[in-house]
Design a protein around this motif. Structure first.
Motif, mmCIF file in Angstrom:
data_model
loop_
_atom_site.group_PDB
_atom_site.id
_atom_site.type_symbol
_atom_site.label_atom_id
_atom_site.label_comp_id
_atom_site.label_asym_id
_atom_site.label_seq_id
_atom_site.Cartn_x
_atom_site.Cartn_y
_atom_site.Cartn_z
ATOM 1 N N GLN A 1 0.633 -1.399 0.070
ATOM 2 C CA GLN A 1 -0.114 -0.109 -0.019
ATOM 3 C C GLN A 1 0.751 1.251 -0.273
ATOM 4 N N PRO A 2 0.394 2.304 -0.563
ATOM 5 C CA PRO A 2 1.646 3.475 -0.263
ATOM 6 C C PRO A 2 0.986 3.908 0.729
ATOM 7 N N ASN A 3 2.089 4.985 0.996
ATOM 8 C CA ASN A 3 2.316 5.506 2.694
ATOM 9 C C ASN A 3 1.845 6.925 2.505
ATOM 10 N N LEU A 4 0.049 6.913 2.850
ATOM 11 C CA LEU A 4 -0.981 7.876 3.212
ATOM 12 C C LEU A 4 -0.111 8.531 4.739
ATOM 13 N N ARG A 5 0.746 8.368 5.765
ATOM 14 C CA ARG A 5 0.990 8.676 6.618
ATOM 15 C C ARG A 5 2.186 8.710 7.242
ATOM 16 N N GLN A 6 3.090 9.213 5.915
ATOM 17 C CA GLN A 6 4.580 9.938 6.078
ATOM 18 C C GLN A 6 4.895 10.602 6.992
ATOM 19 N N VAL A 7 3.761 11.683 7.776
ATOM 20 C CA VAL A 7 3.927 12.163 9.047
ATOM 21 C C VAL A 7 3.034 12.635 9.684
ATOM 22 N N HIS A 8 3.005 12.484 10.356
ATOM 23 C CA HIS A 8 1.630 12.432 11.547
ATOM 24 C C HIS A 8 1.716 14.652 12.300
#
Length: 190
Positions: free
Chosen positions: A65-72
């Motif tokens: 899956q693409p990382n849509l959670r790179q920065v929180h």
């Protein structure tokens, strides 16, 4: 009719108050003097950086899956509200990389871009709080995810984004918000 979404905030009061990262998968992230954002990857040296999903629960389902959670990102106002409710939670302790002030992150539309110095982040969605929050502080999960009077699920544990342009991010940096073209779409969990 109001969409419930926020207008782009402006002014020097919209800024970064803390930055955090951790090379290990864990709940909290130690605060740093600065972090480097890497385009298409996330926070340099952070366990959640990568082109594909890095969160362990997501990797178990589909590691491609693409990382849509790179920065929180979490707004400092949430920390203040938690303190008023009796929870002493420091910046970075909820796992955020960037703690902001002066911007209602949760009401931004999907695709909003945040410019911080030379770095640019695109907001992809809401963080989905999990049971680890109660392992960190008993009862905290109820403060961060609950059903409102209309039975709609409310998530308050911040937003996730991807890095479009890299650069250094430090406390005190001003945040410029650029809303996407209309029609705006409310954030959903990612």
């Amino acid at each position: 009719m109001s969409t419930g979404l926020v207008d782009a905030p402006v002014g020097a009061g919209v800024r970064v108050v803390a930055v955090s990262r951790s090379p290990a998968h864990g709940f909290s992230k130690p605060r740093e003097d600065a972090i480097r954002l890497l385009a298409g990857l996330g926070v340099e040296g952070d366990a959640h950086a990568g082109v594909t999903v890095q969160h362990r629960s997501r990797v178990a389902v589909d590691p491609t899956q693409p990382n849509l959670r790179q920065v929180h990102l979490i707004h400092a106002e949430l920390h203040a509200a938690l303190a008023e409710a009796g929870f002493d939670v420091g910046y970075g302790e909820l796992g955020e990389n960037i703690t902001t002030q002066g911007i209602d992150l949760l009401r931004l539309p999907t695709g909003t871009r945040l410019h911080i110095g030379t770095a640019e982040i695109e907001i992809t969605g809401l963080r989905n709080p999990c049971v680890q929050i109660d392992q960190f502080r008993k009862g905290l999960l109820r403060q961060l995810v609950y059903r409102d009077a209309l039975e709609a699920l409310v998530r308050k544990a911040g937003v996730m984004g991807v890095v479009l342009a890299g650069g250094m991010v430090r406390p005190g940096d001003v945040i410029e918000t650029v809303l996407p073209a209309l029609p705006h779409r409310a954030l959903e969990r990612v």
